[in-house]
Each structure stands twice: as C-alpha cells, then as structure tokens.
Design an enzyme around this catalytic site. Structure first.
Site, PDB file in Angstrom:
ATOM      1  N   GLU A  78       0.820  -1.218   0.000  1.00  0.00           N
ATOM      2  CA  GLU A  78       0.000   0.000   0.000  1.00  0.00           C
ATOM      3  C   GLU A  78       0.853   1.267   0.000  1.00  0.00           C
ATOM      4  O   GLU A  78       0.391   2.341   0.397  1.00  0.00           O
ATOM      5  CB  GLU A  78      -0.957  -0.043   1.194  1.00  0.00           C
ATOM      6  CG  GLU A  78      -2.064  -1.061   0.940  1.00  0.00           C
ATOM      7  CD  GLU A  78      -2.718  -1.617   2.183  1.00  0.00           C
ATOM      8  OE1 GLU A  78      -2.156  -1.486   3.282  1.00  0.00           O
ATOM      9  OE2 GLU A  78      -3.807  -2.186   2.041  1.00  0.00           O
ATOM     10  N   TYR A 124     -12.771  15.051  21.599  1.00  0.00           N
ATOM     11  CA  TYR A 124     -11.431  14.685  21.134  1.00  0.00           C
ATOM     12  C   TYR A 124     -11.466  14.052  19.752  1.00  0.00           C
ATOM     13  O   TYR A 124     -10.548  14.239  18.950  1.00  0.00           O
ATOM     14  CB  TYR A 124     -10.753  13.762  22.151  1.00  0.00           C
ATOM     15  CG  TYR A 124     -10.282  14.532  23.361  1.00  0.00           C
ATOM     16  CD1 TYR A 124      -9.120  15.288  23.311  1.00  0.00           C
ATOM     17  CD2 TYR A 124     -11.032  14.534  24.529  1.00  0.00           C
ATOM     18  CE1 TYR A 124      -8.698  16.019  24.404  1.00  0.00           C
ATOM     19  CE2 TYR A 124     -10.622  15.270  25.633  1.00  0.00           C
ATOM     20  CZ  TYR A 124      -9.452  16.010  25.569  1.00  0.00           C
ATOM     21  OH  TYR A 124      -9.046  16.742  26.648  1.00  0.00           O
TER      22      TYR A 124
END
Length: 214
Positions: A78, A124
């Site tokens: 990848e 977050y």
C-alpha cells in the site's frame, strides 16, 4: 511546518511507534503500515509482509512520492496509498494505516454515510479526526484506489477504507498515531452504543473543534 527528519532519526521513530502499536493490540500479524516523509522528499515505510511488532530499522523501505521503490526491502503493497496522501497534503510528514479491530468492524457495516462514517461522539474525536469519509472497497494493494485516495486526502486527513481499515496523515507521527487511536476508540464507542439513543456533538459544537493537523 514541522522540521524534516533525517534518515537515522526517522528509522528509530518509525520502529518505536510500530512496536508500540503492535504491543498495545492496535494491529496484529503482518497487518498495518507506517511511513514518514524524509527531509530529501523521499518516503520511509514499513516493508511488505512485516509485523509491526518485529520490524527492524534496517528492514525499512524507501520510495519516492510516486511510490517507486528506491532501496531497502520491498515496501508495503500500500505504498501507493501513503504516496497519495503525501502528494495531496504537502504539510503531512507521517501516515499511519491500521487494521484496528473496532474501526475495521465499523468499516464492514452496511448503511454507513460515505461522507462521514462515524459521528462526533466526543470532543477529542472532533478535534483529532473531524469527518471521516468512507472509501469504497478495493482489494489490498489495488492501485485503482490511488486517485480516489489522493482526491479525498486533499480535504480530509483521515479516511476509512471499506472492509479494510483507517488511514490517517498528520504533521508528525505522534499526531497521526494519536488521531488513529482516537478513531479506534470512537469506533469502539459507536459499536457499544448501537441500539441506544445517542447524543453526538451538534454540527455547531463540532465545527469549533475542526482538526488543525495537515
């Protein structure tokens, strides 16, 4: 912009981070891959078929921004995906791709919003990830994903690959790791809360927490 890393420093950081992710169960077997952009513009990546728990500094691969192998062991299959993110995001100096359990589980669900696969359940998550496009399934290593990944990465530093896992880019490897861990925890929360009435952040609340990393 974050100062570029030299080859020696980058190798130490990449292997240390790989070990940490593996020992904490965020990747398994020979899954997942990490990369850093070097000061000379090249990329340093974990090699194909390697375990993030066992990879050594001498094993790491180097490619250019087109994903062409320059030296070291054969890069992750990848590598093209990492290169696509770096081309799309000139300020990014790190890319992390994991097969973390809960994020992969979410990526296998039917009916996800392709524009944003996970809701902003926490502040977050909104700060470190923001919106999370779901890219359609491609077999691992299928370079047909490259142009779509590059296009999407221009406006999003994190994506979820269908039936595969998350990819995150950031200005530093620490920031990329923090973001992908937050993504994994939010995926876990999302699965735990399925069937319950939830109260995600409103669009207005999420808008003031837009990620600032590249």
């Amino acid at each position: 912009m974050t100062a570029p890393l030299d080859d020696t420093t980058a190798r130490v950081l990449l292997v240390r981070t790989a070990r940490s992710l593996f020992t904490r169960g965020l990747t398994h077997g020979s899954t997942g891959n990490l990369s850093l952009r070097l000061g000379d513009g090249g990329l340093l990546l974990t090699p194909t078929g390697s375990s993030l728990g066992a990879v050594q500094e001498a094993d790491l691969s180097r490619t250019d921004l087109a994903g062409r192998h320059l030296d070291g062991l054969k890069p992750t299959k990848e590598a093209f995906l990492h290169a696509a993110f770096y081309r799309a995001r000139p300020d990014a100096r790190a890319v992390v791709h994991l097969h973390s359990t809960h994020a992969v589980a979410v990526s296998c669900l039917d009916g996800l919003d392709p524009a944003n696969a996970l809701p902003p359940l926490t502040a977050y998550y909104a700060m470190r990830v923001g919106t999370l496009p779901l890219l359609p399934y491609h077999a691992p290593g299928d370079s047909a994903l490259e142009p779509l990944a590059e296009q999407t990465a221009r406006s999003h530093h994190a994506v979820l690959l269908a039936n595969h896992g998350p990819v995150v880019a950031a200005a530093t490897l620490e920031q990329a790791t923090d973001a992908i861990e937050e993504l994994e925890e939010t995926a876990k929360l999302y699965l735990l809360l399925r069937g319950h009435i939830t109260r995600p952040l409103t669009p207005e609340q999420a808008a003031v927490l837009v990620p600032t990393s590249p």
